[in-house]
Design a protein around this motif. Structure first.
Motif, mmCIF file in Angstrom:
data_model
loop_
_atom_site.group_PDB
_atom_site.id
_atom_site.type_symbol
_atom_site.label_atom_id
_atom_site.label_comp_id
_atom_site.label_asym_id
_atom_site.label_seq_id
_atom_site.Cartn_x
_atom_site.Cartn_y
_atom_site.Cartn_z
ATOM 1 N N TYR A 97 0.872 -1.182 0.000
ATOM 2 C CA TYR A 97 0.000 0.000 0.000
ATOM 3 C C TYR A 97 0.908 1.231 0.000
ATOM 4 O O TYR A 97 1.998 1.206 0.589
ATOM 5 C CB TYR A 97 -0.895 0.022 1.252
ATOM 6 N N PHE A 127 -1.851 9.017 1.954
ATOM 7 C CA PHE A 127 -2.797 7.905 1.918
ATOM 8 C C PHE A 127 -2.631 7.087 3.207
ATOM 9 O O PHE A 127 -1.509 6.844 3.650
ATOM 10 C CB PHE A 127 -2.470 7.051 0.682
ATOM 11 N N THR A 128 -3.760 6.656 3.769
ATOM 12 C CA THR A 128 -3.692 5.947 5.059
ATOM 13 C C THR A 128 -3.220 4.495 4.927
ATOM 14 O O THR A 128 -2.863 3.878 5.936
ATOM 15 C CB THR A 128 -5.081 5.920 5.719
ATOM 16 N N ALA A 185 -9.147 -0.940 -0.429
ATOM 17 C CA ALA A 185 -8.996 0.445 -0.885
ATOM 18 C C ALA A 185 -9.726 0.712 -2.195
ATOM 19 O O ALA A 185 -9.766 1.842 -2.653
ATOM 20 C CB ALA A 185 -7.530 0.878 -0.988
ATOM 21 N N GLU A 186 -10.254 -0.340 -2.812
ATOM 22 C CA GLU A 186 -11.047 -0.163 -4.034
ATOM 23 C C GLU A 186 -11.988 -1.366 -4.162
ATOM 24 O O GLU A 186 -11.724 -2.425 -3.574
ATOM 25 C CB GLU A 186 -10.130 -0.080 -5.258
ATOM 26 N N PRO A 187 -13.077 -1.227 -4.916
ATOM 27 C CA PRO A 187 -13.994 -2.358 -5.053
ATOM 28 C C PRO A 187 -13.379 -3.488 -5.875
ATOM 29 O O PRO A 187 -12.607 -3.234 -6.793
ATOM 30 C CB PRO A 187 -15.196 -1.767 -5.803
ATOM 31 N N ASP A 219 -10.650 -9.577 1.945
ATOM 32 C CA ASP A 219 -11.000 -8.175 1.741
ATOM 33 C C ASP A 219 -10.789 -7.365 3.022
ATOM 34 O O ASP A 219 -11.106 -7.835 4.114
ATOM 35 C CB ASP A 219 -12.494 -8.126 1.345
ATOM 36 N N ILE A 220 -10.276 -6.157 2.873
ATOM 37 C CA ILE A 220 -10.152 -5.232 4.010
ATOM 38 C C ILE A 220 -10.782 -3.908 3.608
ATOM 39 O O ILE A 220 -10.602 -3.446 2.488
ATOM 40 C CB ILE A 220 -8.678 -5.046 4.441
ATOM 41 N N GLY A 267 -11.870 0.230 4.739
ATOM 42 C CA GLY A 267 -11.662 1.361 5.632
ATOM 43 C C GLY A 267 -11.689 2.647 4.850
ATOM 44 O O GLY A 267 -11.706 2.627 3.617
ATOM 45 N N LEU A 268 -11.737 3.753 5.560
ATOM 46 C CA LEU A 268 -11.666 5.054 4.896
ATOM 47 C C LEU A 268 -11.016 6.044 5.838
ATOM 48 O O LEU A 268 -11.128 5.905 7.060
ATOM 49 C CB LEU A 268 -13.046 5.528 4.438
ATOM 50 N N SER A 269 -10.316 7.008 5.252
ATOM 51 C CA SER A 269 -9.534 7.945 6.051
ATOM 52 C C SER A 269 -10.370 8.628 7.119
ATOM 53 O O SER A 269 -9.935 8.773 8.257
ATOM 54 C CB SER A 269 -8.929 9.035 5.168
ATOM 55 N N ASP A 321 -20.589 4.720 0.392
ATOM 56 C CA ASP A 321 -20.362 3.341 -0.058
ATOM 57 C C ASP A 321 -21.638 2.522 0.137
ATOM 58 O O ASP A 321 -22.294 2.642 1.177
ATOM 59 C CB ASP A 321 -19.226 2.688 0.760
ATOM 60 N N ARG A 338 -21.040 3.156 -5.188
ATOM 61 C CA ARG A 338 -21.117 4.387 -4.403
ATOM 62 C C ARG A 338 -22.347 5.187 -4.794
ATOM 63 O O ARG A 338 -22.888 5.008 -5.876
ATOM 64 C CB ARG A 338 -19.852 5.229 -4.620
ATOM 65 N N ASN A 353 -8.471 7.851 -5.003
ATOM 66 C CA ASN A 353 -9.847 8.339 -5.146
ATOM 67 C C ASN A 353 -9.873 9.591 -5.999
ATOM 68 O O ASN A 353 -9.136 10.539 -5.748
ATOM 69 C CB ASN A 353 -10.433 8.675 -3.777
HETATM 70 O O1 DLL Z 1 -8.743 3.438 0.949
HETATM 71 C C1 DLL Z 1 -8.246 3.073 3.287
HETATM 72 C C2 DLL Z 1 -7.784 1.697 2.977
HETATM 73 C C3 DLL Z 1 -6.441 1.468 2.713
HETATM 74 C C4 DLL Z 1 -8.675 0.638 2.994
HETATM 75 C C5 DLL Z 1 -6.000 0.200 2.472
HETATM 76 C C6 DLL Z 1 -8.240 -0.647 2.758
HETATM 77 C C7 DLL Z 1 -6.885 -0.880 2.485
HETATM 78 P P1 DLL Z 1 -9.506 6.301 1.445
HETATM 79 O O2 DLL Z 1 -8.372 6.617 0.537
HETATM 80 O O3 DLL Z 1 -10.042 7.370 2.304
HETATM 81 O O4 DLL Z 1 -9.104 5.151 2.432
HETATM 82 O O5 DLL Z 1 -10.663 5.695 0.548
HETATM 83 C C8 DLL Z 1 -11.843 5.209 1.136
HETATM 84 O O6 DLL Z 1 -12.128 3.581 -0.623
HETATM 85 O O7 DLL Z 1 -14.964 4.982 1.014
HETATM 86 C C9 DLL Z 1 -14.417 3.070 -0.415
HETATM 87 O O8 DLL Z 1 -15.106 3.750 -1.448
HETATM 88 C C10 DLL Z 1 -13.075 2.580 -0.945
HETATM 89 N N1 DLL Z 1 -12.696 1.313 -0.296
HETATM 90 C C11 DLL Z 1 -11.868 1.111 0.736
HETATM 91 N N2 DLL Z 1 -11.762 -0.206 1.014
HETATM 92 C C12 DLL Z 1 -12.576 -0.852 0.126
HETATM 93 C C13 DLL Z 1 -12.923 -2.212 -0.104
HETATM 94 C C14 DLL Z 1 -8.723 3.867 2.085
HETATM 95 N N3 DLL Z 1 -12.404 -3.213 0.605
HETATM 96 C C15 DLL Z 1 -12.759 4.656 0.089
HETATM 97 N N4 DLL Z 1 -13.834 -2.474 -1.088
HETATM 98 C C16 DLL Z 1 -13.996 4.020 0.690
HETATM 99 C C17 DLL Z 1 -14.374 -1.474 -1.830
HETATM 100 C C18 DLL Z 1 -13.178 0.119 -0.696
HETATM 101 N N5 DLL Z 1 -14.061 -0.191 -1.666
#
Ligand code: DLL
Length: 436
Positions: free
Chosen positions: A136, A141-142, A214-216, A235-236, A238-240, A305, A329, A340
């Motif tokens: 990652y 980015f988190t 981090a993505e679908p 699958d994992i 989360g969101l910032s 989401d 979304r 994003n």
């Molecule tokens: O994407 C945090 C993250 C980092 C999650 C690493 C998992 C792994 P943001 O950049 O704030 O944070 O984007 C958050 O990404 O609202 C969803 O739309 C999408 N998203 C995150 N995880 C998933 C997933 C990170 N497992 C936005 N499946 C969220 C689908 C996901 N979408």
């Protein structure tokens, strides 16, 4: 030896006990933000709510929602509960226009997050003896730092390789004996292709499990990545705004869905149109309230989401509610190679450049395993009749500005005035040709 749980007691707590913890934490949180965060207090006053009105968990529904717009209006730190003296880190994600969304953490928040990521990793079957290959991205980015601290907390060995340079990643994987891969699912496929090109058989590596988010991504993509990398893929989510990765995690024994770490994050599903809370089992927009965060808690944050919640106990024994894979979304946010992107951000960049017309289209495709974004943009008559050299300069400038502000490299094509189809209703700004 891998254990099943990181914090067995809380992860398997009967729901009554869990709900009592949630209520206490919710009450404390509401009282705290009412005192310390002006925008929350203002909204609560306008809604006629006081902290004392939160007597049971269902009273949560009386509280106003929080949206990305609230964060933008209070950019950068206006929604923090404290001054920056006790904030030890900030991260940021895309805002809807020029400014990012900024989130902050105290030392304790970083500890909470590391603990939750350790919980997520354990849930995915990782443990102390693992070599965690963290692809990652490190930075605002988190994903990178969030996963990194969690893997260290777990006691695993972390390879902070970050994203990009696939060949080097594979060499490292092979030489260091990576056992757990953390990356976006699309990057995992990319690595699989690079591996093939290098003539490396994934079965000759030590890789065992991939923790992708981090993505679908679809079930088809899961099968593909599992087959191509010879691993188990989970699958994992989360969101910032809520904390980063580690809000929910799919377990290895999963009978479907990701466990939401509900002692820290209170989830709801709402009807995105009416804002009404929907019962478990119904599809709608996910909303989160953070129960333990200090510097930057959120109340009823609308994630946009789409998912569904289920409370049946899982095969793994966890009692925590599960969320289905995110299927889409409610807004137009795109995720390109894990970044994003809001179409409004592209528009914001274009409109800051002279000679560019407000007619553009964003085309997203998947070439092989890579997402690509191109932007077609109309230029004014006068500019169009200019020298090629000037048009090339303009193309470079737009590409650079988009890269600087959005963080994605795209291909820019200047097109003839009036060549982009005009709409009779909503303009179709995005053509997403990806089949995930
Ligand atoms: O994407 C945090 C993250 C980092 C999650 C690493 C998992 C792994 P943001 O950049 O704030 O944070 O984007 C958050 O990404 O609202 C969803 O739309 C999408 N998203 C995150 N995880 C998933 C997933 C990170 N497992 C936005 N499946 C969220 C689908 C996901 N979408």
């Amino acid at each position: 030896m891998a254990t099943l749980y990181w914090e067995e007691e809380i992860e398997t707590l009967p729901r009554v006990g869990l709900e009592s913890i949630q209520l206490k934490r919710l009450q404390a949180l509401v009282a705290r933000v009412y005192e310390t965060v002006e925008p929350y207090r203002r909204k609560m006053v306008a809604a006629g709510i006081e902290p004392g009105d939160i007597r049971q968990l269902s009273d949560l529904q009386k509280l106003p929602f929080t949206t990305k717009d609230d964060l933008r209006d209070n950019y950068p730190f206006g929604m923090f509960t404290m001054g920056l003296d006790d904030v030890v880190r900030v991260h940021a994600s895309s805002g809807t226009t020029g400014k990012p969304t900024v989130v902050g953490y105290t030392k304790k928040d970083i500890d909470t997050w590391a603990n939750l990521m350790a919980r997520a990793l354990t849930c995915a079957g990782a443990s102390r003896g693992d070599m965690v290959h963290n692809a990652y991205g490190y930075g605002l980015f988190t994903g990178g730092l969030g996963a990194h601290y969690g893997a260290e907390k777990l006691g695993a060995t972390v390879i902070p390789v970050s994203g990009g340079n696939s060949k080097r990643q594979i060499t490292i994987m092979k030489d260091f004996g990576s056992t757990v891969l953390l990356s976006t699912p699309s990057y995992a496929l990319n690595l699989a292709e690079a591996m093939e090109a290098m003539g490396i058989d994934p079965a000759s590596l030590s890789l065992r499990v991939g923790i992708f988010g981090a993505e679908p991504w679809s079930e088809n993509m899961r099968e593909e990545v599992e087959r191509k990398l010879n691993i188990k893929a989970v699958d994992i989510y989360g969101l910032s705004e809520v904390i980063g990765p580690g809000v929910a995690q799919e377990c290895l024994q999963s009978s479907g869905g990701m466990h939401i770490f509900e002692d820290h994050f209170l989830p709801e599903i709402i009807d995105p149109q009416t804002g009404e809370a929907l019962p478990h089992g119904e599809r709608g927009e996910l909303v989160f309230t953070t129960l333990t965060k200090e510097a930057f808690p959120v109340i009823r944050y609308r994630t946009k989401d789409i998912s569904t919640l289920h409370t049946q106990t899982c095969n793994c024994g966890r009692t925590l509610v599960r969320m289905d894979k995110v299927t889409g979304r409610t807004d137009d946010m795109l995720i390109i190679r894990g970044v994003n992107v809001f179409p409004s951000q592209v528009e914001h960049v274009l409109m800051g450049i002279e000679g560019v017309e407000p007619h553009y289209q964003i085309i997203v495709e998947r070439q092989g395993t890579m997402d690509t974004m191109s932007v077609e943009v109309e230029v004014s008559e006068t500019l169009f009749s200019d020298e090629i050299k000037e048009l090339e300069q303009l193309t470079r400038r737009i590409t650079r500005d988009i890269k600087d502000i959005l963080g994605v490299t795209c291909q820019v094509r200047l097109v003839n005035p009036r060549s982009i189809q005009r709409s009779e209703g909503k303009a179709q700004r995005v053509i997403d040709k990806r089949q995930i």
